[in-house]
Design a protein around this motif. Structure first.
Motif, PDB file in Angstrom:
ATOM      1  N   LEU A 371      36.620   5.552  18.848  1.00 16.92           N
ATOM      2  CA  LEU A 371      35.584   4.762  18.175  1.00 16.92           C
ATOM      3  C   LEU A 371      34.880   3.825  19.151  1.00 16.92           C
ATOM      4  O   LEU A 371      33.662   3.617  19.064  1.00 16.92           O
ATOM      5  CB  LEU A 371      36.208   3.967  17.025  1.00 16.92           C
ATOM      6  N   GLY A 375      31.035   4.126  19.854  1.00 11.31           N
ATOM      7  CA  GLY A 375      30.179   2.979  19.549  1.00 11.31           C
ATOM      8  C   GLY A 375      29.353   2.552  20.745  1.00 11.31           C
ATOM      9  O   GLY A 375      28.136   2.305  20.630  1.00 11.31           O
ATOM     10  N   VAL A 379      25.182   2.818  20.772  1.00 11.13           N
ATOM     11  CA  VAL A 379      24.397   1.594  20.950  1.00 11.13           C
ATOM     12  C   VAL A 379      23.558   1.668  22.225  1.00 11.13           C
ATOM     13  O   VAL A 379      22.360   1.344  22.226  1.00 11.13           O
ATOM     14  CB  VAL A 379      25.324   0.361  20.980  1.00 11.13           C
TER      15      VAL A 379
END
Length: 737
Positions: A371, A375, A379
């Motif tokens: 994760l 992430g 981003v």
């Protein structure tokens, strides 16, 4: 279309980079450089956070040079070891002792084998010898004496497993952890093929036993993790460190939890009474190093045998028998030192188990790391193309700091998650973005900079590079604003200076003027001697082009005033400039010939801008704008100067002098402008007396001299003396530039 394709290519490259790192974390793909850096990052955290203090509970009983000098070379006879055990448990009352060694062969140093040969040979009929031999047998049974000294005491003998050789030497300690064959084969813990242990006599009398080998050494040879559980022939065996810890914790029960998920089995927990030992799927623990070599007290064996230490030095202590003597020293490479005694590795594990300081890597770490990487990737892939170079640097630094701080916080709470992968992913995406921008986007930017760099500021080139499809060099018709500025009486100025000084003066003047135009997002069309031509609204469309041009003109006038002291100090004449601004439809694009092209504007409004600039000196003002410009910036207050017909234009235009933003003016200033504008209106209606009265009143109550007031008073007098015909509309025609 081209921009969309570039975005897709950048997105695909970013996704591939993220995919590589996620595949590495999921063990689908191994990246050696990531593993190396991860190991280095782990070592750095260990060194940065280790307490660097000495343990008060664990003592290393040292077979040192001092002891070897007095007791002889190793191995010593087992009688010495028996005496040592008696001294430790009877006199010093230690809690438990672990042997970082094993005793695989019988002790034949006592001479009992010679005694037996004589007793059964040539002296077997000698009754007196047989009587003496009988009395000596018990005394010379050193192995038995050592075994007796181990019995009923908290002693843990070491042994080693062999991961490749199936040889079995002596007998392993008893293990009550019997596993089913299917479960045993599916556990990821070490499955050795053979072992070497102590004599059966010794192991059967010792309280317990444990292995001290490490088949989980990392690829770089560094001891970061050590197994505390291994499986052999369907049974689980603990390490020496784990067994010593168990006995030190009042002989707590060793419980090993095995989890199952379909056909997958894994060690989930190792528990010693109330103490949980964090292990990974390989049954290993991360060694909780207290500090460099010497984190545990070393006590010489000979000092214990000779009882030179106070009882308090060893009472209720956990003791590990090891060695620091050259030739016997078992050295390891660790995160804290390249050369580190193996006995201290085990001491650190025992200390960590008892104090609860062993860090853990739970099974969910893989999901958490997945994760985190996902992430960071999402981003950065989304935001980085939208940020400026400085913004990308700051954004990358923020991500790196966030990753580092979160990782350190988890580390301090005893949880170890990978650090190198997210940092490398962040840096890789940043480098990808920079490289892509340099190789692909900067190519477009360099083309635009080559075409427009001399006309527009760098920030506009950057904006154009973001949307190159919207930039065209072909001729276009746009509503734009154009500015012309000119130095008053430049001919007389140039005649008063040498060529060199004139060049310096123009550089000092043109540089701040150009900077101001760029600051207001203007495009410099050309320099014409002392004149500047600039426009707004191309190549990037600007909705506020008239406002930008007006504010640029006002700042240029302020800058000229600021240059006055500099020019005077250098012996140069003061300069004054006139500026004209026009707004309307213009043709803009790359224009010229096969030999030379220029990005420029043309049209009636361009000509008007040049003409009204030339009127500034006539009306005694520094700035004149057209009616269209006035209408585009309605929040300014304007002084209506005149209605004129300029050369080359049939229809009359109204020209204005911008005073200031209306909300910055006092009521008196606004009233002055309104009064003059009323006077101009009365003038056009041929009400000469009323117009004269208002203008005369204005001149009387203002300290500033306005040339335009005198112009209108002169016109009124002329018209009174020479009444205009019926077609007169107050428009003034100018036939020269």
């Amino acid at each position: 279309m081209l921009r969309t394709l570039r975005l897709l290519v950048r997105l695909l490259c970013g996704v591939l980079v993220v995919g590589f790192f996620i595949a590495h974390e999921l063990f689908l793909l191994r990246l050696p450089v990531v593993e190396t850096l991860e190991n280095n990052a782990y070592d750095l955290r260990v060194r940065a956070t280790m307490p660097a203090t000495r343990s008060n509970d664990i003592v290393i009983l040292d077979i040192d040079e001092k002891s070897l000098n007095e007791l002889g070379r190793w191995p010593w006879n087992r009688n010495i070891l028996a005496r040592l055990m008696d001294r430790l448990f009877q006199d010093y009352q230690i809690r438990v002792i672990g042997f970082d060694m094993f005793f695989a062969e019988p002790d034949e140093t006592s001479g009992i084998s010679l005694l037996e040969r004589l007793a059964s040979g040539e002296l077997k009929d000698n009754l007196e010898f047989q009587k003496v031999a009988q009395s000596l047998r018990t005394e010379l049974q050193y192995d038995q004496r050592f075994a007796d000294s181990l019995k009923s005491r908290a002693t843990v003998l070491g042994f080693v497993f062999d991961q490749s050789d199936a040889r079995e030497l002596n007998r392993l300690p008893v293990s009550n952890a019997q596993l089913d064959d299917q479960i045993s084969s599916r556990l990821a813990i070490p499955h050795p093929k053979g072992y070497s242990a102590s004599l059966n006599l010794l192991q059967s009398n010792a309280k317990s036993g444990g292995f001290f080998d490490n088949p989980q050494v990392d690829s770089d040879g560094i001891y970061r993790r050590v197994p505390v559980i291994q499986e052999y022939q369907g049974r689980l065996y603990p390490s020496m460190a784990l067994e010593v810890s168990r006995l030190a914790l009042n002989d707590g029960e060793l419980a090993i939890g095995i989890g199952q998920a379909q056909s997958y089995y894994a060690i989930e927990s190792v528990r010693l009474g109330d103490h949980i030992v964090p292990v990974d799927e390989h049954g290993s623990v991360l060694v909780p190093y207290r500090g460099p070599q010497g984190s545990f007290r070393y006590i010489s064996v000979i000092d214990v045998l000779n009882k030179k230490l106070p009882v308090a030095a060893l009472k209720d202590k956990i003791v590990i028998l090891g060695t620091s003597a050259p030739g016997l020293l078992d050295l390891r490479s660790t995160p804290v030192q390249n050369i580190y005694p193996g006995v201290e590795v085990n001491a650190n594990i025992i200390d960590g188990i008892i104090s609860g300081t062993i860090k853990r890597q739970p099974a969910y770490i893989i999901a958490l790391q997945f994760l985190i990487l996902l992430g960071i990737g999402i981003v950065m892939i989304i935001l980085m193309p939208r940020l400026s170079p400085l913004g990308n640097i700051l954004f990358t630094i923020i991500i790196l700091l966030s990753v580092g701080l979160v990782n350190l916080r988890l580390w301090q709470n005893g949880i170890v998650i990978p650090l190198a992968s997210p940092i490398l992913l962040t840096l890789s995406l940043f480098i990808l973005h920079v490289t892509y921008g340099f190789l692909i986007e900067n190519r477009s930017k360099r083309v635009l900079a080559r075409l427009f760099g001399q006309y527009i500021p760098p920030e506009l080139v950057d904006e154009m590079a973001k949307n190159p499809d919207q930039i065209s060099l072909e001729g276009q018709d746009r509503v734009m604003s154009v500015l012309f500025s000119d130095v008053r009486d430049f001919t007389s100025i140039s005649e008063s200076l040498s060529s060199k000084e004139l060049a310096y003066l123009m550089n000092e003047y043109l540089t701040p003027m150009s900077r101001i135009i760029h600051q207001h997002r203007g495009t410099i069309d050309k320099y014409m001697g002392d004149a500047i031509m600039a426009f707004w609204g191309a190549p990037i469309e600007e909705h506020n082009h008239a406002r930008m041009a007006l504010f640029a003109a006002l700042d240029m006038l302020k800058a000229v005033e600021a240059l006055e002291d500099t020019f005077v100090s250098r012996g140069w004449p003061k300069i004054r400039i006139g500026i004209g601004i026009s707004t309307g439809h213009m043709s803009v694009g790359n224009m010229g010939s096969d030999f030379r092209m220029a990005y420029t504007v043309m049209g009636d409004e361009v000509n008007l801008g040049s003409r009204i600039e030339s009127l500034t000196k006539l009306y005694g003002v520094s700035l004149i704008v057209s009616e269209n410009t006035r209408n585009e910036v309605p929040d300014f207050t304007y002084l209506e100067l005149d209605r004129v017909k300029v050369k080359g234009k049939e229809n009359p235009v109204t020209i204005y002098e911008p005073i200031a933003p209306t909300d910055t003016l006092s009521p008196e200033q606004i009233e002055e402008v309104v009064q003059f504008n009323r006077a101009v209106d009365l003038y056009r209606k041929r009400d000469w007396n009323a117009a004269r009265a208002l203008i005369t009143e204005l001149k009387a109550k203002t300290s500033q001299q306005h040339k335009v007031y005198d112009i209108y008073l002169d016109r009124i007098k002329f018209n009174e003396d020479n009444p205009p015909d019926a077609n007169w509309d107050g428009v003034v025609a100018y036939t020269s530039k």
